[in-house]
Design a protein around this motif. Structure first.
Motif, PDB file in Angstrom:
ATOM      1  N   GLY A 212      41.487  54.398  -4.699  1.00 21.98           N
ATOM      2  CA  GLY A 212      40.185  53.893  -3.915  1.00 21.98           C
ATOM      3  C   GLY A 212      40.494  53.753  -2.502  1.00 21.98           C
ATOM      4  N   GLY A 213      41.364  53.781  -1.979  1.00 20.90           N
ATOM      5  CA  GLY A 213      41.562  53.731  -0.488  1.00 20.90           C
ATOM      6  C   GLY A 213      42.590  52.630  -0.277  1.00 20.90           C
ATOM      7  N   ILE A 214      43.668  52.093  -1.170  1.00 20.87           N
ATOM      8  CA  ILE A 214      44.680  50.868  -0.776  1.00 20.87           C
ATOM      9  C   ILE A 214      43.693  49.610  -0.613  1.00 20.87           C
ATOM     10  CG2 ILE A 214      46.664  50.052   0.243  1.00 20.87           C
ATOM     11  CD1 ILE A 214      47.209  52.470  -1.107  1.00 20.87           C
ATOM     12  N   ASN A 215      43.024  49.240  -1.312  1.00 15.53           N
ATOM     13  CA  ASN A 215      42.252  48.057  -1.070  1.00 15.53           C
ATOM     14  C   ASN A 215      42.530  46.828  -1.953  1.00 15.53           C
ATOM     15  OD1 ASN A 215      39.977  49.759   0.390  1.00 15.53           O
ATOM     16  ND2 ASN A 215      39.553  50.305  -1.991  1.00 15.53           N
ATOM     17  N   SER A 216      42.964  45.881  -1.272  1.00 14.22           N
ATOM     18  CA  SER A 216      43.730  44.916  -1.918  1.00 14.22           C
ATOM     19  C   SER A 216      42.920  43.630  -2.099  1.00 14.22           C
ATOM     20  CB  SER A 216      44.771  44.269  -0.855  1.00 14.22           C
ATOM     21  OG  SER A 216      45.648  45.214  -0.372  1.00 14.22           O
ATOM     22  N   LYS A 351      45.992  48.366   5.698  1.00 14.84           N
ATOM     23  CA  LYS A 351      45.594  48.039   4.720  1.00 14.84           C
ATOM     24  C   LYS A 351      46.772  47.722   3.534  1.00 14.84           C
ATOM     25  CE  LYS A 351      41.333  49.595   3.019  1.00 14.84           C
ATOM     26  NZ  LYS A 351      40.508  50.517   2.626  1.00 14.84           N
ATOM     27  N   GLY A 352      46.727  46.857   2.572  1.00 15.71           N
ATOM     28  CA  GLY A 352      47.764  47.142   1.632  1.00 15.71           C
ATOM     29  C   GLY A 352      48.711  45.816   1.446  1.00 15.71           C
ATOM     30  N   ARG A 353      49.693  45.993   0.511  1.00 21.48           N
ATOM     31  CA  ARG A 353      50.394  44.841   0.173  1.00 21.48           C
ATOM     32  C   ARG A 353      51.389  45.467  -0.418  1.00 21.48           C
ATOM     33  NH1 ARG A 353      50.452  41.055  -4.422  1.00 21.48           N
ATOM     34  NH2 ARG A 353      48.814  42.238  -5.388  1.00 21.48           N
ATOM     35  N   GLY A 354      52.764  44.807  -0.141  1.00 20.68           N
ATOM     36  CA  GLY A 354      53.940  45.437  -0.552  1.00 20.68           C
ATOM     37  C   GLY A 354      54.427  46.796   0.069  1.00 20.68           C
ATOM     38  N   LEU A 355      54.694  47.612  -0.853  1.00 25.33           N
ATOM     39  CA  LEU A 355      55.007  48.985  -0.334  1.00 25.33           C
ATOM     40  C   LEU A 355      53.631  49.903  -0.961  1.00 25.33           C
ATOM     41  CD1 LEU A 355      58.745  49.355  -0.346  1.00 25.33           C
ATOM     42  CD2 LEU A 355      57.231  49.725   1.455  1.00 25.33           C
ATOM     43  N   ALA A 356      52.555  49.218  -1.064  1.00 24.50           N
ATOM     44  CA  ALA A 356      51.298  50.226  -1.324  1.00 24.50           C
ATOM     45  C   ALA A 356      50.481  49.759   0.073  1.00 24.50           C
ATOM     46  CB  ALA A 356      50.628  49.709  -2.563  1.00 24.50           C
TER      47      ALA A 356
END
Lengths: 421, 421, 421, 421
Positions: A212-216, A351-356
């Motif tokens: 979806g576009g690396i939505n956290s 965008k993102g979290r950790g290695l995403a």
């Protein structure tokens, strides 16, 4: 025997996609690198769309895999008991589930993520006697009919050829850029006996939307969702296929939020070696399938069990991997934030979290152009998001800091080439 | 580390089934034999429900598999081009498809059979713009929502938790014991503008129904079906997941009938080694998916490509295997016919084709009892049919004649124990 | 104010149909005759598609209707209690239901037949908790989504614009010209746990299919169907909208067969005067709707109650009408049989029961041509059947023998003109 | 013959509802009053749920109705051309449609509102080739399967017995009390290719939701909706069954907003006398049904045509009725506002437009209690809203000011009795 690309494209269905973005024939791979037939090396920040969290052909798992095959141990056995299956069940339960306070049972729903999602949806419907599912905007859960019906992408939905029904999409976290209180719409519909929303069996959610576009989703949003589900007697399914197995830091991506889903789906990196394996985890009170009510041929792919067990032993006995994933993630975040600052008019969003991780472009086409430039410079990254407006980074968690920096350099150069061009 | 059975059953979902019939922990396997942790050998006439046509851990494929893994060649790559993928596409096309006059293109729909069926149904609907599918009584096509909707078994259908719609079951060959002309009902419904049958996108059929009780369709029935489809502009999908890869003799089970399906699904034994792999074969004019319109993580499981290619080279360069399969099948048929004659009051019926064989019992429970007796005597056979009234034999095609005879001896003893008991 | 036809056709939707076959503007009507604006008389063997069993503007009911309206009695009241409603409930129950051994309760589902069918289907699903309905080839039950899904005609089904699901068509009586035992297919599917037929909530059936081409089910076929339903716990719905109210002789068309449906739908002639009224009759143990769970604005159209009550008092206090209907039906049958004999090559088939009669033509177009010739000669008859291959006679039950003979004369002349032409 | 209430309740299905709230047997009615069998008069502020806008047994229409019936003019004729039909088509088109700039064609979809909605949905799907419909929270459109699927009330939806699919509910105007920008959610979902919302064929909307609790949409909200539909190629259906025919002032309730719906449904008061009649109005370019593709027995109920034509001539030749409706509406609004002020703790909200008025209670049960008190004082009012929290006033538009004031006095007393009690 190695053939030229143009030899086989006529033999394969036009549905193929990655081979279009990356017109090269890959032959070998190791860690964070892939090598083409003619010896060209590519740094791989794609990692099998999150299936290779421990890198390509990780030597630790490779060893047990080779031993297992060499010794003529059972490879295929449906859901018969095998030594490898028992070992996996025990290892996974004792080292992953129980330490995290999860009393879930393990179901083997078939070899791929979409099987895990189908089993989860069937279970939720059987448990509750309801048919409706609440999913979220820009969700991705799979390509079989049940999973596709809770997936957002309109092109992929169109492939069904029949109306995809039974699911109602709700706004994902921050869908309205903070203008609307969390779950205002869902909560109101659930409480209003005249809303027209069919009472849901379950909510299915990704904590970070990869496709979806690396939505956290924020931890508090997830917690509120979990509470809302509990309050209304709705099951909570977390689809952790892409974000589980350490992608965001902890083994499960929802650990940070402190929630306990009723059903959890895992696949992709769970085998630790890119072998097809998927799990549907279910709380014991919801383990209601009759024997054989859901089955499948490749439920017991034993080589995947042994690499999976080994990956757990090697990477989840302490918190080293979790720490390093978060640290590396922050490096990317820093690099992306710098790009955002450097190109104030490009509509960039980190965008993102950790290695995403994702970098969104104001002009969607720029994301594709950057990915192409990166490929030309020896880096594999894909795009995601409804308009492919995000470059998406899912590097192996085990990549070295040098590899990470090399990749980020290429990205910086590629962004410069596109935005300056 | 090996655990006792009772250690893991509490960890796994109650949906597990084979481990109930066969309460043993298997560890090693070779050819037509499986071995438990404590060294007990079992002759395997189940062969991974038809996934191990070339036997467990076939040394020919084992060699290329070990080499491939040892050399760090690409294991997981979605649908990127790899040397292994190209090799498979070429080998499969040149040695399997083209010699049989098939111009189909190869689609990799995901790792399991149900993915192949889902892709086939989606394709058929997209091609025709219609939604309805005609399936057959006692069909089995898979457990995901689309595949399940064309599956007959009511217990498995019940697992869906929602109405399974869009499919209309038609009588399979000999469903009325010859009392009704073939396709009388289907043809009449298709020709009658007032019949109420939604115009079908496709017919999906197994040439021999494995799960349905080893029901074989006659060649002329299949030909009439193919003509009916052509006449009415309906696509013909042959699901050859269990009966393909030589199970009935020829590589495809429909070769004997001389028909050319529009879409073919393959899985189970296609990898030659029990590795998860599935194919949807489609005529070029029907190859209408957009790039990426159907996708999946485990479409490019390269180790399966190399064992698949090797199995084709080793077993399908000549007609040795086909001949031996048919010959062995006739041995089983002879043995079953003798049992039918020996127990005239037991309602026994000998069924099947090639090495897909069944013995039906008048009293359904007797089939289960015989399978249990066989297990106690060291033979793995399962039951099938809507009431589990058939013992189902799917031995490795490569088993020796001695193994075949040993197995048949056990069956004879088991039948005697049950029917005489 | 009377307008020319061409004035209004541009104002009305092109969906209009009867005004195409009969291009005349009708103004007055009496008994079995209709009169155009310019004074042309037409004998009416169509009778509002079976809504005018007692003829146009029957003076007996006209009197009570005029009195009722003149006295300002309640015309519209939803389902409030009214004197007229109470009178109807009592009259209908005491004079129609109870003498026939029916203990059904009366539900007012809305003003038209399709509302009665929708309520019946909803009830059957609510009662059983199942979703599937078995309907029959060439059935007609209405145009709203639920009723349309159990209707056969493909053109009308196509109008839905979405897949019509949840129903499986079974062969109506004699669908295979006697080649197949009654219910062979349905019974087998119901008994086979692997058939793939969803367990039905109900079977819905017409005893004579009017729109389907005047196909009559034999009494023994209906009885077997009723037994089959009982045996399998399936509700039996008889749609008596067109064939009830004396059309085939007795008040209900199923009386002859001696069956007791669980749910019965009535409309068309129930008001006795062509006023919109519909009933869903349900056995008390199945009367499970919550108050208001099904409702509608025109459930309590009181003028229809008073004409309905009067029609019952006038025509159903003795068996005069029933006898005359059967006698007149035999006259038509005789006339049709003579035509069959007279034109041995025309593929004529005489069909029907009571005063629901059809003459089928081998060449479908001939039926339309005969109807057109009849119109030119002053007789209104329509065609029916999947290909409009049947001329369909539904004259008022109250027509005189002279009118009947005049109509048959016109039909004979019209047939001669077409078949000799 | 008049029976006691307790005589017939056992004969009728328990689904009946209004006769529970108002346990009286009504016999006569005139203007704004209904009279029971024993002569008790009730002021009727319910008016057949909006079907009696011109009052009970309006003498103007009564005259033409009696003449029509007396003269034996055609009563029932399906969609044959009749003098009465032509007259209605011309009158309605020339005096209602064209002066309002509407070029719609008139379709007769069956006798009730739900038929009009079903035809509208079928048309929208046929026109667009799409299946999905967007409806609104607390919508009410009917009880047949298609109409029910776009209706909000969960109890009524539950009656379907099958999953109601193909519709997605969106927030109606002011659903979030102004906290969210209009159509924020719908617009975002439509523009986001990954939202998971199936592309809608149509939006169906009521300008004032009667059953939903007298919720009025603002003119600007309706205009924005119309623009949104146009922008996205979605058809706009206005269901004006309850709010049309002058209920809010102008003939169509959407006139005030200045929008032109693609499809309009009318029923209830269109006949002017409480006779069953319904219309689906469609723009000529969308008039795509084949002849007979949607049909029904009671499409041509001619007595309703003549009263409808007369009501148009009598009430819509000038703007008297429109003005008086608005003026009377303001009187109710004033009275309700005074109650709101008088009982500041009762959570009262004054709602509505024209003569569709509601008074919402903070405590839902109070609304029912007030309606009951009103009944005891001789006034018929019903409740609506998802929790029946609103008393709903739909008096005849033709009631006198004295009647209006009497009714409001009763309401004031009833409110006092409940809130003071």
């Amino acid at each position: 025997m190695s053939l030229m690309t143009n030899d086989t494209t006529a033999l394969e269905s036009d549905v193929r996609s990655y081979s279009r973005s990356w017109p090269a024939v890959f032959d070998r791979a190791k860690g964070a690198e892939m090598f083409t037939e003619d010896g060209q090396a590519y740094l791989d920040f794609f990692a099998g769309a999150g299936s290779l969290n421990y890198g390509h052909n990780n030597p630790l798992m490779k060893k047990v895999l080779l031993d297992y095959i060499s010794d003529d141990r059972v490879v295929h056995s449906l859901d018969m008991l095998t030594t490898a299956r028992n070992e996996f069940l025990t290892t996974f339960t004792e080292q992953i589930l129980r330490p995290r306070g999860l009393d879930h049972r393990v179901m083997f729903p078939g070899p791929g993520g979409t099987n895990a999602v189908e089993a989860a949806l069937k279970l939720a419907r059987k448990i509750t006697g309801r048919e409706a599912i609440v999913n979220f905007t820009n969700a991705f859960h799979g390509m079989t009919l049940g999973a596709l019906s809770v997936t957002g992408n309109s092109m992929k939905r169109g492939g069904a050829g029949i109306p995809l029904v039974h699911a109602t999409p709700m706004p994902y976290d921050d869908y309205f850029d903070g203008d609307v209180a969390d779950f205002m719409y869902l909560e109101r519909l659930l409480e209003d006996a005249g809303s027209g929303l069919n009472e849901p069996a379950a909510v299915i959610v990704e904590t970070v939307q990869g496709e979806g576009g690396i939505n956290s989703a924020r931890a508090e949003w997830l917690r509120t969702l979990a509470e809302l589900c509990k309050k209304h007697g709705i099951l909570l399914i977390v689809d952790d296929i892409q974000m589980g197995c350490g992608r965001t830091g902890g083994f499960f991506s929802f650990e940070e939020a402190g929630i306990v889903p009723d059903i959890i789906t895992l696949s992709k990196s769970i085998s630790g070696y890119g072998l097809p394996l998927a799990l549907t985890l279910v709380r014991p009170e919801y383990d209601v399938f009759e024997p054989g009510e859901h089955n499948g041929t490749f439920r017991g792919f034993a080589p995947a069990f042994v690499t999976a067990s080994e990956s757990i032993r090697q990477y989840w006995s302490d918190d080293e991997l979790e720490k390093s994933t978060k640290a590396k993630g922050l490096i990317i975040e820093g690099a992306f934030n710098a790009l955002v600052a450097q190109y104030p008019d490009a509509g960039l969003i980190s965008k993102g979290r950790g290695l995403a991780r994702g970098l969104q472009f104001g002009e969607a086409a720029n994301a594709g152009a950057v990915a192409k430039e990166a490929f030309n410079r020896g880096l594999l990254i894909e795009t995601s998001g409804p308009n492919d407006e995000v470059i998406k980074l899912l590097p192996p968690l085990t990549l070295t800091e040098d590899e990470l920096n090399r990749g980020l350099d290429i990205i910086r150069d590629s962004v410069a080439a596109v935005l300056a061009g």
